[in-house]
Every structure is written in structure tokens, then in C-alpha cells.
Design a protein around this motif. Structure first.
Motif, short mmCIF file in Angstrom:
data_model
loop_
_atom_site.label_atom_id
_atom_site.label_comp_id
_atom_site.label_asym_id
_atom_site.label_seq_id
_atom_site.Cartn_x
_atom_site.Cartn_y
_atom_site.Cartn_z
N HIS A 244 0.84 -1.20 0.00
CA HIS A 244 0.00 0.00 0.00
C HIS A 244 0.87 1.26 0.00
CE1 HIS A 244 -3.72 -2.22 0.66
NE2 HIS A 244 -3.05 -2.97 1.52
N THR A 245 0.36 2.30 -0.64
CA THR A 245 1.05 3.59 -0.64
C THR A 245 0.07 4.65 -0.17
OG1 THR A 245 2.38 2.87 -2.52
CG2 THR A 245 2.44 5.20 -1.98
N PRO A 246 -0.11 4.77 1.13
CA PRO A 246 -1.04 5.79 1.63
C PRO A 246 -0.52 7.19 1.36
CG PRO A 246 0.17 4.78 3.43
CD PRO A 246 0.53 4.01 2.20
N ALA A 247 -1.45 8.12 1.19
CA ALA A 247 -1.04 9.52 1.05
C ALA A 247 -0.45 10.05 2.35
CB ALA A 247 -2.23 10.37 0.62
N LEU A 248 -0.89 9.49 3.45
CA LEU A 248 -0.30 9.81 4.74
C LEU A 248 -0.49 8.62 5.67
CD1 LEU A 248 -2.65 10.58 7.11
CD2 LEU A 248 -2.91 12.52 5.57
N LEU A 249 0.44 8.47 6.59
CA LEU A 249 0.36 7.43 7.61
C LEU A 249 0.99 8.03 8.87
CD1 LEU A 249 -0.56 4.51 8.02
CD2 LEU A 249 1.74 3.76 7.41
N GLU A 250 0.13 8.54 9.75
CA GLU A 250 0.57 9.34 10.87
C GLU A 250 0.23 8.67 12.19
OE1 GLU A 250 2.08 12.64 10.69
OE2 GLU A 250 2.47 11.79 8.72
N LEU A 251 1.03 8.96 13.21
CA LEU A 251 0.84 8.33 14.51
C LEU A 251 0.91 9.38 15.62
CD1 LEU A 251 2.35 5.02 15.76
CD2 LEU A 251 2.76 7.08 17.09
N MET A 252 0.06 9.20 16.63
CA MET A 252 0.12 10.04 17.84
C MET A 252 0.04 9.14 19.06
SD MET A 252 -2.34 13.30 16.91
CE MET A 252 -3.72 12.35 16.27
N ASP A 253 0.90 9.39 20.04
CA ASP A 253 0.84 8.58 21.26
C ASP A 253 -0.18 9.16 22.24
OD1 ASP A 253 2.05 10.80 22.38
OD2 ASP A 253 3.81 9.75 23.13
N ALA A 347 8.46 1.15 16.61
CA ALA A 347 7.99 0.83 17.96
C ALA A 347 9.11 0.94 18.98
CB ALA A 347 7.39 -0.58 17.98
N ASP A 348 10.31 0.50 18.61
CA ASP A 348 11.46 0.63 19.52
C ASP A 348 11.74 2.09 19.85
OD1 ASP A 348 11.89 -2.15 19.49
OD2 ASP A 348 13.11 -2.01 17.68
N MET A 349 11.56 2.95 18.85
CA MET A 349 11.80 4.38 19.07
C MET A 349 10.77 4.95 20.04
SD MET A 349 13.85 6.80 18.18
CE MET A 349 13.83 8.46 18.86
N LEU A 350 9.51 4.57 19.88
CA LEU A 350 8.46 5.06 20.76
C LEU A 350 8.63 4.54 22.18
CD1 LEU A 350 7.19 5.97 18.05
CD2 LEU A 350 4.98 5.34 19.01
N GLU A 351 8.92 3.25 22.30
CA GLU A 351 9.09 2.67 23.63
C GLU A 351 10.33 3.24 24.32
OE1 GLU A 351 9.15 -1.44 22.66
OE2 GLU A 351 6.95 -1.63 22.55
N GLY A 352 11.40 3.43 23.55
CA GLY A 352 12.61 4.00 24.12
C GLY A 352 12.40 5.44 24.58
N THR A 353 11.62 6.19 23.81
CA THR A 353 11.33 7.58 24.19
C THR A 353 10.50 7.62 25.47
OG1 THR A 353 11.42 8.32 21.89
CG2 THR A 353 10.25 9.73 23.45
N ALA A 354 9.55 6.71 25.60
CA ALA A 354 8.75 6.64 26.83
C ALA A 354 9.64 6.33 28.03
CB ALA A 354 7.67 5.58 26.68
N ALA A 355 10.63 5.47 27.83
CA ALA A 355 11.56 5.14 28.92
C ALA A 355 12.40 6.36 29.31
CB ALA A 355 12.46 3.98 28.50
N VAL A 366 4.87 12.05 21.57
CA VAL A 366 5.43 11.68 20.26
C VAL A 366 4.32 11.70 19.22
CG1 VAL A 366 6.67 9.97 18.90
CG2 VAL A 366 7.17 10.21 21.34
N CYS A 367 4.55 12.47 18.15
CA CYS A 367 3.77 12.34 16.94
C CYS A 367 4.76 11.99 15.84
CB CYS A 367 2.99 13.61 16.62
SG CYS A 367 3.97 15.13 16.60
N ALA A 368 4.29 11.32 14.81
CA ALA A 368 5.24 10.78 13.84
C ALA A 368 4.63 10.67 12.47
CB ALA A 368 5.74 9.41 14.29
N HIS A 369 5.48 10.89 11.46
CA HIS A 369 5.15 10.49 10.10
C HIS A 369 5.51 9.00 10.02
CE1 HIS A 369 4.90 14.75 9.57
NE2 HIS A 369 6.20 14.94 9.60
N ALA A 370 4.60 8.17 10.48
CA ALA A 370 4.92 6.76 10.67
C ALA A 370 5.27 6.06 9.37
CB ALA A 370 3.73 6.04 11.33
N GLY A 371 4.71 6.53 8.27
CA GLY A 371 4.97 5.87 7.00
C GLY A 371 6.40 5.93 6.54
N ASP A 372 7.16 6.93 7.01
CA ASP A 372 8.58 6.97 6.67
C ASP A 372 9.47 6.95 7.91
OD1 ASP A 372 8.26 9.62 7.52
OD2 ASP A 372 8.16 10.39 5.49
N GLY A 373 8.91 6.61 9.06
CA GLY A 373 9.72 6.43 10.27
C GLY A 373 10.18 7.70 10.92
#
Length: 455
Positions: A244-253, A347-355, A366-373
Motif C-alpha cells: 500500500h502507498t497511503p497519502a499519509l500514515l501518521e501516529l500520535m501517542d 515501535a522501539d523508538m516510541l518505547e525508548g522515548t517513553a523510557a 510523540v507524533c510521527a510520520h509513521a509511513g517513513d519512520g
């Protein structure tokens, strides 16, 4: 000082020169924390290329440093003044010179606001994809200087992929034209790409030829709730691996969701650990959303809600665009990181940031452009509290170190500026640093352009 002002007045109208210290102080820095800023000698606001050339000839003659600026929305200190410098603000060079639907190009001056360009080309059925969160205030020149990205990078790419050619005023006032206005061209070294992301350290961009796309259909967005960062990261990997090639793939914790709710009362789910937004602007976005919804469910999503129309989709996107502003409202200052990691390590980046947040007893959303890391950990702190400021800076460094450990980079789209000089050296190593300094010396042998930035 008097000699500098006298020489500048010889080629500039009075309204282009600002010397009142109460006014020039407002041009001293961008939006970054922990970045020193000096006191400019003068602020110059040119309207023409010839006026920029006059400024650079004067600066070279008198050996005065020059700090170029756009909208000052940057987050790395790249636009911060140095003591006694000329601040060269390009915001008045704000004309869209041409929009060509046949060639699918726009020719613009550096002070054009990103959102203004986007709306202008949309009227002709065209699309300029790079859309930083600050698109209502950031300039195209600033976007070029930092290599800016945005929400749509996963499908459409970043600023560098849309800059075809540039007019650049060099330190001695000469005018250099790079690149092309044609659909393709490989004549000589790619100097255009060299200037993109150079943070005003090699020359002053005064004109840009930008590639455009046909305007896509209105996108539809879905929201998927996850009980953990690992589940959300798994969903991202499944979506990309499935083609899949989404126009956006965003994440918010969760921290970010709560901040957005507090700021805008949007009713986002605060109990979830991560909210993933996936958008498609394909001919049949509903079918794409259904396929992605199944992948999210397989990854452990507790709820998946597809938007039924463009209005619902825009509401979800508004929440994401508010994320940084919402986190900034938690405390009186923030440090906004910009670490990009391989998608499989998200996921490692998010979990590490929480630590890191728990270790230093800080709020870090943390918010992220998850589609490109590309993650944006936002460290919230009170600059009046010396201990909290110390912990904020330590956490910022630990997050960057974590990004490098995970195979990532210290900046995906915000640039290096002052904030990450030490980390650039760690990432590219001594050989890379030597060559980059050599390029800087070739273009700026006197070291006058944006001194103290990058390295």
C-alpha cells in the motif's frame, strides 16, 4: 556599524533597512530552544535580486556575517542571528512568478508562504505536496534551506524531490543558476540538491523552479486505536509490506492525544496507547481503507474507524496538525526532536522515548510520520526551572542517541542548525565532516554565510 549602514543604503531603499534594536531583536531567533542567538547589526528586507546581490557584495567587502531568514518557523536554530550580523530576511520577496500547467512547474521567490503556493496551484488543478505543519507561515525558501517534509511524504516525498532549479546569490554577489526547468536533465553535478538542506550556508536562494503534480482526489482517512506502540508499529510494517502507498500514515501517542483534546476538545480516545491515521487519495479510497483496516485489526487494533466523507477526514487531519501546538501548550517551552528511524524500528523508538521520559520525570509526547519512520518526540519543560531544563536537554540527547542506535538519522526534515551540530559530526563521521567543511569553504571562503550552523 555606521559604515555598514551607509554602504547598504547605497543600494537599498530606506524601507528595506531596519536598525531599531527593539525591532531587530524580533529577528534574532527561530522557534528552537537551547540555541544561542546573537544581536544583529541590521535587518535587511529586500524585494529584488539586485538588492540581495548588493547586500552580499557589501558583506563581503566589509567582512560582515549574513544570516538568511524566511518565516523563522524552524526548530533547530538555523535562522538564529550572530552578533553584529546582517539578518537577510527574504519574506518580502514573495511573488509567484509563474504557474505552468503544461510543464507542471511553478517559479517562485523565496518568501512565498507554502500554503499560499499550495492554494494558488490548486486553482489550476495542480498540487505542491510538501506540507510542513507550519505551512501557513513557513516560506518556500525556508523549506528549501531545511529540506522540509510534511504529512504526505510517505507517498509524495520531501522538498528536495520538487526543486528542479534555483537562482542563488553567492557570497561575492555573483548570481548562480542551477538545475533546469525541464522535466528531466542530468547536465553536470547536481548543485540544486546541494543547496537543498544547506540551511543558508552556501548561498542565498532568490528564485526556485518547483515541480508540481496533478491535484489528487480528496482523500479519506481512517483512525486505528492500538493498545501498545509495538502493535501500532506492527500495523505500519504490515501496511507497507502489503504494497500500500497511503497519502499519509501518521501516529500520535497517548500523551499527544490528551494534549490535543485539552487544546481543542476534539474527543480523541485518551485510553489508547497509539492512534494511527491512514489516508488514501486513490480513485477508490474506501477499498484501500478497508484493506488497511483489516491489516490494523490483524496487528491488534482495538478499534478501527474509517471516515465516511472528506469532512470527517479533515477533522482527523486537523487533530494531527494540532499535535505540536497542543504539546507546546503543556509547558512554557518545548524541544521538538526530529529523529527518523527504519519503519521496522518505529515501535522501539516510541518505547525508548517513553523510557527516557520516565527516567527524567518529564512529559514527552510523540507524533510521527509513521509511513517513513520520522518521529517527533516533543520534550515539554519549564525553562525557568534550572533542573527541569537540564533534564530536558539530557532527554533530548538520549533520544537522538537512541535514534542513531536504531539505525536512524538525527534529522528527517528540521535540519541541523545550532541544536544538532555535535550530533551531525557523530552521524556522518570525520571523513564526511571534512568533505562537508570543504564544500562550505569552496562556496563561502570567508565564512560569512550563516556562521556557526551545521558544524
Amino acid at each position: 556599524m555606521s559604515r555598514l549602514i551607509e554602504r547598504l543604503r547605497g543600494g537599498l531603499p530606506d524601507e528595506a533597512l531596519v536598525t531599531d534594536p527593539d525591532v531587530t531583536a524580533g529577528y534574532a531567533h527561530d522557534h528552537a530552544s537551547f540555541c544561542p542567538a546573537g544581536t544583529p547589526a541590521v535587518v535587511v528586507l529586500p524585494r529584488t535580486v539586485e538588492q540581495v546581490r548588493h547586500v552580499m557584495r557589501t558583506a563581503t567587502e566589509l567582512r560582515v556575517p549574513v544570516v538568511p531568514q524566511g518565516g523563522r518557523s524552524g526548530l533547530s536554530g538555523a535562522a538564529n542571528a550572530t552578533d553584529g550580523c546582517i539578518v537577510l530576511s527574504l519574506v518580502r520577496m514573495d511573488r509567484i512568478l509563474e504557474i505552468d500547467p503544461v510543464e507542471r512547474t511553478a517559479v517562485v521567490e523565496p518568501g512565498v508562504i507554502n500554503a499560499v503556493l499550495s492554494r494558488a496551484v490548486a486553482e489550476k488543478g495542480l498540487y505542491y505536496p510538501p506540507d510542513p505543519s507550519s505551512w501557513e507561515m513557513c516560506t518556500i525558501g525556508g523549506n528549501i534551506g531545511t529540506g522540509a517534509g510534511g504529512l504526505c511524504c510517505v507517498k509524495y516525498g520531501v522538498t528536495a524531490e520538487y526543486v528542479l532549479g534555483l537562482d542563488v546569490v553567492l557570497t561575492d554577489g555573483r548570481l548562480l543558476r542551477t538545475g533546469r526547468s525541464t522535466a528531466k536533465g542530468v547536465a553536470g553535478y547536481d548543485l540544486t540538491r546541494l543547496f537543498v538542506g544547506s540551511e543558508g550556508s552556501l548561498g542565498i536562494v532568490v528564485r526556485a523552479v518547483l515541480a508540481l503534480k496533478p491535484h489528487p482526489p480528496r482523500q479519506l482517512v481512517l483512525a486505528a486505536e492500538f493498545p501498545s506502540a509495538a502493535a501500532a508499529g506492527d500495523a505500519v510494517c504490515r501496511i507497507m509490506a502489503d504494497g500500500h502507498t497511503p497519502a499519509l500514515l501518521e501516529l500520535m501517542d497517548r500523551t499527544t492525544l490528551r494534549a490535543v483534546n485539552k487544546l481543542a476538545n476534539m474527543g480523541l480516545p485518551e485510553s489508547t496507547e497509539a492512534l494511527l491515521l491512514a489516508g488514501f487519495d486513490t480513485p477508490d479510497p474506501a477499498a484501500d481503507l478497508a484493506a488497511v483496516a483489516a491489516l490494523c485489526a490483524a496487528a491488534g487494533a482495538t478499534e478501527v474507524v474509517p471516515a465516511s466523507d472528506a469532512a470527517e477526514s479533515e477533522l482527523l487531519l486537523k487533530a494531527r496538525r494540532l499535535a505540536i501546538h497542543a504539546l507546546e501548550s503543556i509547558r512554557s517551552a518545548t524541544m521538538i526532536d526530529d529523529v527518523c528511524v527504519p519503519r521496522a524500528r518505529l515501535a522501539d523508538m516510541l518505547e525508548g522515548t517513553a523510557a527516557v521520559a520516565a527516567k527524567h520525570d518529564l512529559v514527552i509526547g510523540v507524533c510521527a510520520h509513521a509511513g517513513d519512520g520520522n518521529t517527533h518526540p516533543v520534550v515539554c519543560f519549564d525553562p525557568r526551572d534550572a533542573d527541569e531544563s537540564r533534564r530536558a536537554l539530557a532527554s533530548f540527547d538520549e533520544i537522538m542517541a537512541l535514534g542513531l542506535e536504531l539505525g536512524g538519522t538525527i534529522t528527517g526534515e528540521h535540519g541541523v542548525g545550532v541544536l544538532k551540530k555535535e550530533w551531525l559530526a557523530r552521524e556522518i563521521g570525520p571523513v564526511g565532516l571534512e568533505l562537508q567543511r570543504g564544500i562550505k569553504e569552496l562556496f563561502d571562503p570567508l565564512g560569512l554565510l550563516n556562521p556557526g550552523k551545521l558544524f
